[in-house]
Design a protein around this motif. Structure first.
Motif, mmCIF file in Angstrom:
data_model
loop_
_atom_site.group_PDB
_atom_site.id
_atom_site.type_symbol
_atom_site.label_atom_id
_atom_site.label_comp_id
_atom_site.label_asym_id
_atom_site.label_seq_id
_atom_site.Cartn_x
_atom_site.Cartn_y
_atom_site.Cartn_z
ATOM 1 N N VAL A 47 0.915 -1.119 -0.057
ATOM 2 C CA VAL A 47 -0.059 -0.126 -0.132
ATOM 3 C C VAL A 47 0.898 1.410 0.051
ATOM 4 C CG1 VAL A 47 -1.817 -1.098 1.078
ATOM 5 C CG2 VAL A 47 -0.443 0.077 2.467
ATOM 6 N N TRP A 177 -6.633 5.505 8.052
ATOM 7 C CA TRP A 177 -5.838 4.174 8.625
ATOM 8 C C TRP A 177 -4.600 4.102 8.292
ATOM 9 C CZ3 TRP A 177 -9.107 -0.187 10.383
ATOM 10 C CH2 TRP A 177 -10.497 0.358 10.693
ATOM 11 N N LYS A 179 -0.757 3.334 6.311
ATOM 12 C CA LYS A 179 -0.132 2.140 5.632
ATOM 13 C C LYS A 179 0.525 1.190 6.444
ATOM 14 C CE LYS A 179 1.810 5.263 2.059
ATOM 15 N NZ LYS A 179 0.907 6.418 2.286
ATOM 16 N N ARG A 181 -0.218 -1.776 8.953
ATOM 17 C CA ARG A 181 -1.219 -2.712 9.212
ATOM 18 C C ARG A 181 -0.879 -3.956 9.868
ATOM 19 N NH1 ARG A 181 -4.364 -1.574 4.685
ATOM 20 N NH2 ARG A 181 -4.307 0.514 3.763
ATOM 21 N N LYS A 182 0.207 -3.840 10.474
ATOM 22 C CA LYS A 182 0.875 -4.860 11.360
ATOM 23 C C LYS A 182 -0.335 -5.256 12.169
ATOM 24 C CE LYS A 182 5.226 -5.399 10.453
ATOM 25 N NZ LYS A 182 5.185 -4.492 9.039
ATOM 26 N N ASP A 183 -0.423 -6.719 12.341
ATOM 27 C CA ASP A 183 -1.754 -7.072 13.248
ATOM 28 C C ASP A 183 -1.116 -7.782 14.564
ATOM 29 O OD1 ASP A 183 -4.535 -7.932 14.083
ATOM 30 O OD2 ASP A 183 -3.909 -9.843 13.360
ATOM 31 N N LEU A 189 -1.848 -0.007 14.276
ATOM 32 C CA LEU A 189 -3.257 -0.346 13.596
ATOM 33 C C LEU A 189 -4.144 -0.590 14.649
ATOM 34 C CD1 LEU A 189 -5.169 -0.769 11.207
ATOM 35 C CD2 LEU A 189 -4.482 -3.141 11.362
ATOM 36 N N ALA B 200 -8.353 -4.212 6.551
ATOM 37 C CA ALA B 200 -7.471 -3.390 6.365
ATOM 38 C C ALA B 200 -6.192 -4.291 6.942
ATOM 39 C CB ALA B 200 -7.447 -2.307 7.313
ATOM 40 N N ALA B 201 -6.288 -5.350 7.911
ATOM 41 C CA ALA B 201 -4.802 -5.643 8.279
ATOM 42 C C ALA B 201 -4.305 -6.573 7.206
ATOM 43 C CB ALA B 201 -5.483 -6.805 9.309
ATOM 44 N N GLU B 202 -2.823 -6.507 7.679
ATOM 45 C CA GLU B 202 -1.735 -7.296 6.786
ATOM 46 C C GLU B 202 -2.376 -8.680 6.323
ATOM 47 O OE1 GLU B 202 1.841 -7.896 8.954
ATOM 48 O OE2 GLU B 202 0.793 -8.317 10.769
ATOM 49 N N GLY B 205 -2.411 -11.819 8.776
ATOM 50 C CA GLY B 205 -3.264 -11.284 10.114
ATOM 51 C C GLY B 205 -4.531 -11.611 10.314
ATOM 52 N N ARG B 206 -5.164 -11.196 11.458
ATOM 53 C CA ARG B 206 -6.601 -11.537 11.995
ATOM 54 C C ARG B 206 -6.800 -13.133 11.505
ATOM 55 N NH1 ARG B 206 -8.471 -7.574 14.666
ATOM 56 N NH2 ARG B 206 -10.635 -7.869 13.994
ATOM 57 N N MET B 212 -5.587 -6.527 3.615
ATOM 58 C CA MET B 212 -4.675 -5.463 3.111
ATOM 59 C C MET B 212 -5.071 -4.802 2.123
ATOM 60 S SD MET B 212 -1.572 -4.587 4.255
ATOM 61 C CE MET B 212 -0.205 -3.687 3.560
ATOM 62 N N VAL B 213 -6.321 -4.271 2.270
ATOM 63 C CA VAL B 213 -6.808 -3.312 1.316
ATOM 64 C C VAL B 213 -5.895 -2.012 0.917
ATOM 65 C CG1 VAL B 213 -9.325 -4.040 1.569
ATOM 66 C CG2 VAL B 213 -8.076 -2.094 2.929
ATOM 67 N N HIS B 214 -6.047 -1.698 -0.168
ATOM 68 C CA HIS B 214 -5.093 -0.473 -0.458
ATOM 69 C C HIS B 214 -5.349 0.814 0.235
ATOM 70 C CE1 HIS B 214 -2.839 0.603 -4.550
ATOM 71 N NE2 HIS B 214 -2.014 0.515 -3.554
ATOM 72 N N VAL B 216 -8.745 2.580 3.075
ATOM 73 C CA VAL B 216 -9.897 2.596 3.642
ATOM 74 C C VAL B 216 -10.517 3.813 3.715
ATOM 75 C CG1 VAL B 216 -11.327 1.986 5.955
ATOM 76 C CG2 VAL B 216 -9.292 0.709 5.236
#
Lengths: 323, 323
Positions: A47, A177, A179, A181-183, A189, B200-202, B205-206, B212-214, B216
């Motif tokens: 992203v 939001w 770039k 995006r670490k979970d 995030l 959104a998350a990498e 993840g989750r 990992m959307v570009h 939000v």
């Protein structure tokens, strides 16, 4: 002529020049936007991207500036990002801090929230800022002491109103939001989203942190977020992770419209509200407002700052030498 | 002349009339926007508001329509909301479904993402839609079989591109926080935000749900969200809680631009992708796209629908007789 106090710099001339540059850069952005198969390069992850247009527009702006002001320093997003360090390079000298295309993700998707952002600093503070959003036909501009303007004719903010006495209730809350995006627990995030939810939830919710803001907005451009703080549309902008070129021009556009900018991260002592550091990557902006019957305008803004700090988490964007 | 199959209705005439109405309504919205001290009434809570302008514009549109088409039915946000029931009133007869001002929160804050939205249905399906965003100088319009248009001259989508093979990675995800801010486990707010974070998350993840959307994006106007799905800027729009007048015009504008609209709530069996029900308050829209080397366009859209469903929670917006 408007001269800066210590240096022989004509701010009005620089301002006019920046407006002219921004308009030309915006034309290139519009012209090249129809090529959706942009030659996209990845930066940090999928992203974080740069297009050839970013680089071409930055080169145009840089060449134009250094031809006219060969003694000025130039920091652009693309030349900086391709370097090896993440050092903060703005110093006391006259320095241009430029994002040739803020909202690159929007740009490649043809979402019109994109702009070119041109800031000019002296002694590390922005004194001129121009942001041009060509698809919105909007140019936002300001120089120190000269006020903040939409399309060069409409003074900002658009209306003189007080901040809500119950803020953040009644406020539009702008956030991104981003770039990162670490979970994992307490990732940026996670902490961002927890903060967003605190701001949005009903009063009485979230163990008393529910802020019941009027609306939550995410546009994908820090520069334009700041422009909408300057107009007064966004009461609060809270964001971390972006860089000095994303906010440099916006700082003065918000400040000259009466806005306040401080740090996103709640300090241990909230008595003093420190001015935001351009390179801190941690920002909280509150729109300009009028006095209300209880307090002067600045006190209202400081009250809202504390109400936000009470609801947001500390984010991890430490940067050596800056914060 | 374009006649609907069973009824003596000239769609092109209705389309032209709706465009003319939208332009006039937009002029009223612009003219009245400078009055920031709108006489605001609360509906359900402090973020669910209506201004006198909403009511005035609706009255103008309603009177104009019923003068020209006395046999048509009219459903407007403001007249509906002031009623006692929450019944779904669209039936098979020729019916106008109108939001005089979508983005009322934006409007009172002078954030330019507002519009008037005029839809016309036959047999419960939108066949004409016009959305005018006067501050953006953009009018979006479509009628059944006539294509979807920006400013009456630019055909939508703006570019013909495939959907990402790795979607939702690479996609812009549009969503709204909405007005339902209740804070308890599995409240709509909680489930919405959990879904946003999954998108959104990498990747990885989750528990495998990270999308990992570009980007939000949240604009605060369902109608405009749908317009940006139609242009192709937003690949995915997932939203629940809004009403038929928020989406009626947008439905045909998206569909005529090649987009697909289904339900926000993942069904037990995801083999079949049902068309969205206008009154369901649960919507998922995917932009129009071209075939790619692996599959035809519709298969790509259906793949993205399932990728979204895999990541979102079921929301509670049941409505008797509709879902």
């Amino acid at each position: 002529m408007v001269h800066s106090e210590k240096l022989d710099v004509d701010l009005k001339e620089i301002y006019d020049f920046a407006i002219s540059l921004a308009k030309q850069a915006g034309e290139i952005l519009v012209k090249e936007s129809s090529n959706r198969n942009h030659n996209i390069k990845l930066k940090k992850n999928t992203v974080d991207i740069v297009t050839e247009t970013d680089e071409r527009v930055e080169q145009f702006i840089k060449t134009s500036i250094l031809s006219k002001y060969p003694n000025h320093k130039f920091i652009g997003e693309e030349t900086y990002s391709s370097g090896q360090t993440r050092d903060y390079l703005v110093d006391d000298s006259p320095t241009w801090v430029v994002d040739p295309l803020d909202g690159t993700v929007n740009y490649v998707h043809l979402f019109p929230m994109i702009c070119v952002s041109i800031g000019f600093t002296i002694n590390g503070k922005t004194v001129v800022g121009v942001i041009y959003a060509p698809f919105l036909n909007q140019i936002y501009s300001a120089y120190k002491g000269g006020g903040s303007w939409l399309n060069e004719t409409t003074k900002l903010p658009l209306q003189e109103t007080p901040l809500s006495q119950e803020a953040p209730k009644g406020c539009i809350f702008s956030c991104e939001w981003g770039k990162d995006r670490k979970d994992y627990p307490d990732s940026n995030l996670h902490k961002k989203v927890e903060s967003f939810v605190n701001m949005a939830a009903e009063i009485g919710g979230r163990d008393g942190k529910g802020g019941m803001v009027h609306g939550v907005r995410s546009l994908g451009s820090a520069s334009l977020d700041l422009c909408f703080v300057a107009t007064g549309a966004f009461d609060i902008w809270w964001e971390a992770g972006c860089w000095e070129w994303d906010v440099c021009a916006g700082f003065i556009i918000v400040e000259e419209a009466g806005g306040l900018i401080t740090t996103a991260n709640p300090p241990p002592n909230t008595e003093v509200i420190p001015p935001a550091h351009l390179g801190s990557r941690l920002y909280l902006a509150i729109r300009g407002c009028t006095d209300n019957e209880h307090e002067p305008a600045q006190k209202s803004q400081e009250r809202v700052v504390r109400e936000v700090w009470r609801r947001v988490r500390q984010l991890n964007y430490n940067r050596p030498g800056v914060n």
